[in-house]
Design an enzyme around this catalytic site. Sequence first.
Site, PDB file in Angstrom:
ATOM      1  N   GLN B 347     -29.707  32.307  49.827  1.00  0.00           N
ATOM      2  CA  GLN B 347     -29.213  32.415  51.189  1.00  0.00           C
ATOM      3  C   GLN B 347     -28.391  33.682  51.247  1.00  0.00           C
ATOM      4  OE1 GLN B 347     -29.388  28.828  53.037  1.00  0.00           O
ATOM      5  NE2 GLN B 347     -30.106  30.431  54.396  1.00  0.00           N
ATOM      6  N   THR B 514     -24.785  26.731  48.207  1.00  0.00           N
ATOM      7  CA  THR B 514     -25.504  26.004  47.158  1.00  0.00           C
ATOM      8  C   THR B 514     -26.973  25.846  47.547  1.00  0.00           C
ATOM      9  OG1 THR B 514     -23.455  25.009  46.433  1.00  0.00           O
ATOM     10  CG2 THR B 514     -25.409  23.835  45.805  1.00  0.00           C
ATOM     11  N   HIS B 515     -27.457  26.726  48.419  1.00  0.00           N
ATOM     12  CA  HIS B 515     -28.838  26.604  48.899  1.00  0.00           C
ATOM     13  C   HIS B 515     -29.786  27.390  47.997  1.00  0.00           C
ATOM     14  CE1 HIS B 515     -26.533  26.237  52.946  1.00  0.00           C
ATOM     15  NE2 HIS B 515     -26.334  25.208  52.157  1.00  0.00           N
ATOM     16  N   THR B 516     -29.921  26.920  46.773  1.00  0.00           N
ATOM     17  CA  THR B 516     -30.913  27.495  45.875  1.00  0.00           C
ATOM     18  C   THR B 516     -32.250  26.838  46.191  1.00  0.00           C
ATOM     19  OG1 THR B 516     -30.359  25.842  44.222  1.00  0.00           O
ATOM     20  CG2 THR B 516     -29.222  27.945  44.059  1.00  0.00           C
TER      21      THR B 516
END
Lengths: 272, 588
Positions: B347, B514-516
Amino acid sequence: MVAKEIRLNVNGIGKMAPGGDSAGEGMPGSSRSGPGVRRRELLITTAMTLVFSATSARALVVKGSLPWATNAGTPPTAVHPGPWAYFTPEEGAAIEALVDRLIPPDPQTPGGKDAGCAVFIDRQLAGSFGSAEGLYMHGPFADGTPQQGDQSPLTPAARYRQALAALDKYCRATYSAKSFVQLSDDEKDKVIVGLEKGQVQLEGTSGRTFFEYLLQNTREGFFADPVYGGNRDMVGWKMIGFPGARYDYRDWVERHNERYPLPPVGIAGRPE
Amino acid sequence: MTRKLPATDVVIVGLGWTGSILAHELTGAGLNVVAIERGPWRDTATDFPPAYAQDELRYRIRHDLFLRPEQLTMTFRNNANQTALPIRSWGSFMPPNGVGGGGVHWNAETWRFLPSDFELRTHLVGRYGEKFLPEDMTIQDWGITYDDLEPHYDKFEYLCGTSGKAGNIKGRIEAGGNPFEGARSREYPTPPQKQPYGPTLFAQAAQEMGYKPFPQPSGNLSQAYTNPLGVTIGPCTYCGFCEWFGCGNYSKASPQTTILPALIRRPNFEARTQCEVSKINLDKSGKRATGVTYVDTSGNEWEQPADLVLLCAFQLFNVHLLLHSGIGKPYDPRAGEGVIGRNYSYQVTSSVDAFFDDKIFNPFIASGSIGMCIDEFNGDNFDHGPHGFVGGGYMGAVQTNGRPIQTARTPQATPRWGAEWKKAVAKSYLSSYEAVTHGGCYSYRDVYLDLDPTYTDRFGRKLMRLTFDFHENELKMSTYLTDRLAEVVQKMGPRQLEKHPRRGHYDVTVYQTTHTCGGAIMGVEPKTSALNRYLQSWDVPNLFVMGATAFPQNPGYNPTDTVGALAYWAADAIVNHYLKSPGPLVQI
């Protein structure tokens, strides 16, 4: 969502309470989820072998109803002022002098020392943060790029000890045998600026990295819940207008551009 | 010595959002389900009561709810010319641990992706031509459409009780909502949250500039709500201890507040916590999963045989398990071949800080997803022709917290310590404001996950290696979005404004999101995807893989609404098609 932070990532883990009863292991038929089950958050291991301390949680089978146990989440244990838990008297005095320049006292608000920042750092270093508990501390250790983060094999506790000794050596060599504590405020500030900018070289350790740790931990001590020994009498919170551990602002969310009237509270309540 | 347990119908790896949803749907279909969770059991009253949940040091700074890197981490480098080194403590993203997974500590920003996001490559090539895209960009269509997913978005939002205002109901544009969103079948289950001062000012400024601001869809509920499972969620109290924290009010949508109380009563469901799955087992043919192997806290290894294996761990660990289990061909960036580890994405966020003299924002009155946003610059909602980049993001005033260790901000020119810092913090805390952009991140040939040659975990398994840097397209996008955001913030009348677009190399130490995403993506053919459109493994048909692992690239929204919708979509395919005739659901 988005946070800007200092590049150095200073982490650790909340304090663990001593171990309690354990539940059945993770095999069917040993389901125990009634009272008496106490679990701990952390699996403690060494490099290649599984070794479990008294504080590690046990595997659990959950079936039929939601598990419930008092204090399963290990409430924090209050820190009280008193003898140093980690620092030597000399180290403690140096840290008190340092935090009092990072956050100096003024007529409105105490400085880092009277706010308890040194006590906070001492107790953090004596606990799981100081020992880097839960972090990946296996080698090989190599210096990477700034983007790869701290790659030091040193725990925070060891880093402080090493850096404070080197700082003492530097001060005595530079300021006619005086320790940091004995310097004038201007001299202290000059040393701290030197650490921050990487101009003061400490023997065997990075002065700049130490500065980043110290600044981060001092701010933590100034603004964390008083239960951890810093932010004494909530002076940090009062200074900025943060109400602390309050948990319900429904009556205030639409009262725009108005100062919130109630004093701060901490996890353990408030003194008055 | 591995001990073999009696077989079950379904074994689920990880009991977060997707694991809970699939367990509920499949126990409802009469199957016996065992969920194996690496972390502890967690619940509101026992683990984050309002007696001590509001502890910034413990949860935000010391990462109490997250996986310990010692238990499992990964290595990282910006590019293949560097040596990857371990992420020794988390920074840029925060892998979850324990029951509820990321659903415990998320902000609860509950966004749907745009219809064009699902057919991204086709859409962009159609509008701008093939040459407009960077040569090494590997974006793909998802193999499903927004319309396929809409009923499942609806189901997840009604499970959560999401608070918001629809902008498009069955094609009719609604005032006050997001006019760019895909058509919804109905209004949100609960009305929007109340807005504090900052978001209100931002929305006024945006409106004056001709934009259409709307409240961010929120999983922190504006009012009490009982979901279709009969589980009741409480109203959010705007406490400001939301993301990174568990909710002490039962008011943030999470597996704990929406599913688990109903699921746990089912006799055909069982959870095993503090048990870490180390491998998915295959039969001799390599085309069928026979179950999983896991390790309990005494170091005992157990084999749990199952007819159906559902990989529901966090995105990164799904890929790690696939690599270790030898399922699917690992991606080779030099040849551009292979699928496991391919199309990792992230992101691209940025911010604008504004300092005022005459305003009191009370930043501590906050929820994880309160705020007013605009979507004019997301996805392909604007003409990219003149700008030389693709993609975008939403932007707005999202008031998540006023926790002072993290957010006591000062103007950039202020010293970082000493008397001047102290004065500036005291002056700025209540009267400054941060607005944000939340941009997408497209996938590239040289961004991927594989196994590290040097570093190992506590089982002696190779750690996963992340090779990732921002590309010019995303940095251009971030600059453009930040400039647009700054124009709106300027209209709010600050004394001073600072732009912080995303610049330089990706830095794994600085929290972003934490948008892996990606690493085992869904698609239309086995050559370029690990999963078919139903999230079923092309290689092992009795294995399904959930989560953002399946995203071919990441749009400019938070992932969870789509992660939840995909879980319902896959559950529907399993119950209504797969169980009737176990085997590949897509024939090639």
